[in-house]
Design a protein around this motif. Structure first.
Motif, mmCIF file in Angstrom:
data_model
loop_
_atom_site.group_PDB
_atom_site.id
_atom_site.type_symbol
_atom_site.label_atom_id
_atom_site.label_comp_id
_atom_site.label_asym_id
_atom_site.label_seq_id
_atom_site.Cartn_x
_atom_site.Cartn_y
_atom_site.Cartn_z
ATOM 1 N N ASN A 1 0.793 -1.229 0.000
ATOM 2 C CA ASN A 1 0.000 0.000 0.000
ATOM 3 C C ASN A 1 0.830 1.286 0.000
ATOM 4 O OD1 ASN A 1 -2.389 -1.436 -0.048
ATOM 5 N ND2 ASN A 1 -2.451 -1.644 2.174
ATOM 6 N N ASP A 2 2.151 1.142 -0.013
ATOM 7 C CA ASP A 2 3.035 2.303 -0.038
ATOM 8 C C ASP A 2 3.705 2.372 -1.420
ATOM 9 O OD1 ASP A 2 5.072 4.121 0.171
ATOM 10 O OD2 ASP A 2 6.084 3.141 1.855
ATOM 11 N N PRO A 3 3.489 3.466 -2.151
ATOM 12 C CA PRO A 3 4.064 3.547 -3.510
ATOM 13 C C PRO A 3 5.588 3.357 -3.524
ATOM 14 C CG PRO A 3 2.480 5.311 -3.156
ATOM 15 C CD PRO A 3 2.644 4.637 -1.821
ATOM 16 N N LYS A 4 6.274 3.823 -2.475
ATOM 17 C CA LYS A 4 7.747 3.635 -2.448
ATOM 18 C C LYS A 4 8.098 2.156 -2.368
ATOM 19 C CE LYS A 4 9.412 7.961 -0.400
ATOM 20 N NZ LYS A 4 8.304 8.567 0.354
ATOM 21 N N ARG A 5 7.336 1.420 -1.568
ATOM 22 C CA ARG A 5 7.581 -0.017 -1.452
ATOM 23 C C ARG A 5 7.236 -0.733 -2.773
ATOM 24 N NH1 ARG A 5 10.555 -4.143 0.400
ATOM 25 N NH2 ARG A 5 9.320 -5.930 1.070
ATOM 26 N N VAL A 6 6.201 -0.257 -3.440
ATOM 27 C CA VAL A 6 5.859 -0.832 -4.751
ATOM 28 C C VAL A 6 7.064 -0.713 -5.681
ATOM 29 C CG1 VAL A 6 4.412 -0.547 -6.812
ATOM 30 C CG2 VAL A 6 3.369 -0.410 -4.540
ATOM 31 N N ALA A 7 7.642 0.490 -5.745
ATOM 32 C CA ALA A 7 8.799 0.708 -6.636
ATOM 33 C C ALA A 7 9.970 -0.168 -6.218
ATOM 34 C CB ALA A 7 9.183 2.189 -6.610
ATOM 35 N N GLU A 8 10.182 -0.272 -4.902
ATOM 36 C CA GLU A 8 11.295 -1.090 -4.410
ATOM 37 C C GLU A 8 11.119 -2.555 -4.808
ATOM 38 O OE1 GLU A 8 13.619 -1.552 -0.200
ATOM 39 O OE2 GLU A 8 11.442 -1.622 -0.108
ATOM 40 N N LEU A 9 9.921 -3.073 -4.637
ATOM 41 C CA LEU A 9 9.674 -4.487 -4.966
ATOM 42 C C LEU A 9 9.900 -4.754 -6.454
ATOM 43 C CD1 LEU A 9 6.570 -5.034 -2.680
ATOM 44 C CD2 LEU A 9 8.758 -6.224 -2.457
ATOM 45 N N PHE A 10 9.456 -3.820 -7.296
ATOM 46 C CA PHE A 10 9.687 -4.032 -8.731
ATOM 47 C C PHE A 10 11.186 -3.968 -9.048
ATOM 48 C CE2 PHE A 10 5.078 -2.668 -9.556
ATOM 49 C CZ PHE A 10 4.668 -3.977 -9.734
ATOM 50 N N ARG A 11 11.912 -3.084 -8.358
ATOM 51 C CA ARG A 11 13.377 -3.044 -8.565
ATOM 52 C C ARG A 11 14.010 -4.374 -8.163
ATOM 53 N NH1 ARG A 11 13.163 2.286 -6.602
ATOM 54 N NH2 ARG A 11 13.784 1.622 -4.514
ATOM 55 N N MET A 12 13.449 -5.006 -7.133
ATOM 56 C CA MET A 12 13.990 -6.286 -6.656
ATOM 57 C C MET A 12 13.642 -7.440 -7.603
ATOM 58 S SD MET A 12 13.017 -5.845 -2.631
ATOM 59 C CE MET A 12 13.620 -7.414 -1.984
ATOM 60 N N GLY A 13 12.720 -7.192 -8.522
ATOM 61 C CA GLY A 13 12.378 -8.225 -9.493
ATOM 62 C C GLY A 13 11.023 -8.875 -9.309
ATOM 63 N N VAL A 14 10.227 -8.371 -8.341
ATOM 64 C CA VAL A 14 8.877 -8.901 -8.179
ATOM 65 C C VAL A 14 8.105 -8.698 -9.486
ATOM 66 C CG1 VAL A 14 6.690 -8.345 -7.021
ATOM 67 C CG2 VAL A 14 8.768 -8.709 -5.678
ATOM 68 N N ASP A 15 7.289 -9.684 -9.850
ATOM 69 C CA ASP A 15 6.607 -9.640 -11.144
ATOM 70 C C ASP A 15 5.267 -8.925 -11.086
ATOM 71 O OD1 ASP A 15 8.451 -11.377 -12.791
ATOM 72 O OD2 ASP A 15 8.078 -12.675 -11.066
ATOM 73 N N GLY A 16 4.542 -9.098 -9.988
ATOM 74 C CA GLY A 16 3.224 -8.478 -9.865
ATOM 75 C C GLY A 16 2.876 -8.347 -8.402
ATOM 76 N N LEU A 17 1.894 -7.492 -8.105
ATOM 77 C CA LEU A 17 1.475 -7.314 -6.704
ATOM 78 C C LEU A 17 0.048 -6.788 -6.663
ATOM 79 C CD1 LEU A 17 1.592 -3.990 -6.159
ATOM 80 C CD2 LEU A 17 4.041 -4.441 -6.152
ATOM 81 N N CYS A 18 -0.557 -6.911 -5.472
ATOM 82 C CA CYS A 18 -1.886 -6.312 -5.312
ATOM 83 C C CYS A 18 -1.824 -5.244 -4.223
ATOM 84 C CB CYS A 18 -2.957 -7.360 -5.031
ATOM 85 S SG CYS A 18 -2.760 -8.279 -3.494
ATOM 86 N N THR A 19 -2.774 -4.308 -4.323
ATOM 87 C CA THR A 19 -2.796 -3.168 -3.411
ATOM 88 C C THR A 19 -4.226 -2.828 -3.006
ATOM 89 O OG1 THR A 19 -2.082 -0.870 -3.125
ATOM 90 C CG2 THR A 19 -2.904 -1.469 -5.307
ATOM 91 N N ASP A 20 -4.337 -2.265 -1.803
ATOM 92 C CA ASP A 20 -5.615 -1.721 -1.327
ATOM 93 C C ASP A 20 -5.766 -0.255 -1.675
ATOM 94 O OD1 ASP A 20 -6.697 -3.940 0.018
ATOM 95 O OD2 ASP A 20 -5.459 -3.551 1.786
ATOM 96 N N ARG A 21 -4.621 0.430 -1.912
ATOM 97 C CA ARG A 21 -4.637 1.886 -2.034
ATOM 98 C C ARG A 21 -4.682 2.316 -3.500
ATOM 99 N NH1 ARG A 21 -4.040 5.024 2.467
ATOM 100 N NH2 ARG A 21 -4.835 6.548 0.991
ATOM 101 N N LEU A 22 -5.877 2.178 -4.063
ATOM 102 C CA LEU A 22 -6.042 2.522 -5.471
ATOM 103 C C LEU A 22 -5.869 4.015 -5.693
ATOM 104 C CD1 LEU A 22 -9.146 0.318 -6.332
ATOM 105 C CD2 LEU A 22 -6.809 -0.344 -5.818
ATOM 106 N N ASP A 23 -5.966 4.784 -4.602
ATOM 107 C CA ASP A 23 -5.799 6.238 -4.705
ATOM 108 C C ASP A 23 -4.326 6.641 -4.714
ATOM 109 O OD1 ASP A 23 -5.647 5.178 -2.122
ATOM 110 O OD2 ASP A 23 -6.228 7.068 -1.173
ATOM 111 N N LEU A 24 -3.455 5.789 -4.180
ATOM 112 C CA LEU A 24 -2.023 6.132 -4.091
ATOM 113 C C LEU A 24 -1.164 5.366 -5.090
ATOM 114 C CD1 LEU A 24 -1.506 6.062 -0.197
ATOM 115 C CD2 LEU A 24 -1.955 8.046 -1.667
ATOM 116 N N VAL A 25 -1.532 4.133 -5.333
ATOM 117 C CA VAL A 25 -0.753 3.262 -6.215
ATOM 118 C C VAL A 25 -1.464 3.216 -7.559
ATOM 119 C CG1 VAL A 25 0.140 0.936 -6.546
ATOM 120 C CG2 VAL A 25 0.031 1.897 -4.244
ATOM 121 N N HIS A 26 -0.791 3.688 -8.575
ATOM 122 C CA HIS A 26 -1.470 3.796 -9.870
ATOM 123 C C HIS A 26 -1.218 2.561 -10.726
ATOM 124 C CE1 HIS A 26 -2.631 7.692 -8.659
ATOM 125 N NE2 HIS A 26 -1.383 8.046 -8.454
#
Ligand code: G3P
Ligand code: MG
Length: 260
Positions: free
Chosen positions: A232-257
């Motif tokens: 639910n934190d956009p910074k963590r989303v970016a970090e996970l993708f940098r680490m190579g995560v392929d996909g993720l789900c989020t509750d914060r549709l207002d923050l994570v685009h």
């Protein structure tokens, strides 16, 4: 070995349809997800007393539905009379629980992809997987291809099953052999590698707070994708993708685009 095939789905998925933006796992919630630009939803499928698949996270009512009974105690017709919206806000009062078939038809009509989490009530693991697998096979018959359960044969518009319950995945494998499966874990069980192989899963779905770079690399080396919940934190989303995560789900549709 590493993943030769790119994750074929949207990289960011709305958790329980609309995350925390609207009543979870309802059509009203799905509409809110779509309004936020999401075309990929995770949702939870459970069986009623009469074996009908509905969208519901908790076997026992009380959190999202004001009732003391449980999903396997009531028929689909009885559950349909309950209110799945008032808990969230008066605006959604009267929103009925959503049937699985109804949700799939709405998603297909609105170009929405589904990660179907098979969420059995205790004791109904195998049966829930079998029923949801059979129904999903019927509802996506035009998109099902031989080999579609494997990374290099996936049809990107067809759904991905996931479950914390290996027996639910085994049931889905039996009735939907050409749809892909992901193994959901929180604390990693000792036998997670064996389960990925035995159930022939394309992905490991894990709690992002327990994820390490070594685990991501190991899963990729096994030829599987990594999907994370619930970020639910956009910074963590970016970090996970940098680490190579392929996909993720989020509750914060207002923050994570949504991307891709
Ligand atoms: O599928 C990811 C996530 O939904 C798993 O946890 O409890 O929200 O169904 P839960
Ligand atoms: Mg879920």
């Amino acid at each position: 070995m590493s993943m030769k095939t790119a994750w074929p789905y949207k990289k960011i998925v709305a958790h329980r349809g609309a995350g925390t933006m609207a009543p979870e796992n309802t059509l009203a919630g799905f509409r809110v997800g779509l309004q936020h630009g999401y075309h990929a939803f995770e949702t939870d499928a459970m069986l009623t007393k009469d074996g009908v698949a509905i969208l519901m996270h908790d076997p026992k009512f009380g959190r999202t539905i004001a009732d003391t009974r449980s999903v396997p105690e009531l028929t689909a017709a009885e559950i349909r009379q309950l209110d799945a919206g008032r808990w969230y806000s008066p605006f959604y009062a009267g929103e009925p629980p959503t049937g699985f078939e109804q949700a799939v038809r709405w998603c297909r009509a609105n170009d929405v992809w589904l990660n179907i989490e098979i969420k059995p009530a205790p004791g109904f693991e195998r049966e829930t997987g079998e029923v949801v697998g059979k129904l999903t096979t019927e509802l996506y018959a035009d998109l099902i291809r031989e080999g579609g359960a494997h990374a290099d044969g996936i049809v990107p518009q067809a759904p991905l099953f996931s479950s914390f319950k290996p027996d639910a995945l085994r049931g889905a494998k039996e009735t939907a052999p050409n749809l892909p499966r992901g193994l959901l874990v929180d604390v990693m069980p000792d036998n997670w590698r064996e389960l990925l192989d035995e159930i022939d899963c394309v992905a490991l779905h894990c709690n992002h707070t327990r994820l390490t770079q070594a685990r991501i690399d190991e899963v990729h080396a096994m030829g599987r994708w990594i999907f994370c919940y619930t970020v639910n934190d956009p910074k963590r989303v970016a970090e996970l993708f940098r680490m190579g995560v392929d996909g993720l789900c989020t509750d914060r549709l207002d923050l994570v685009h949504p991307v891709q």
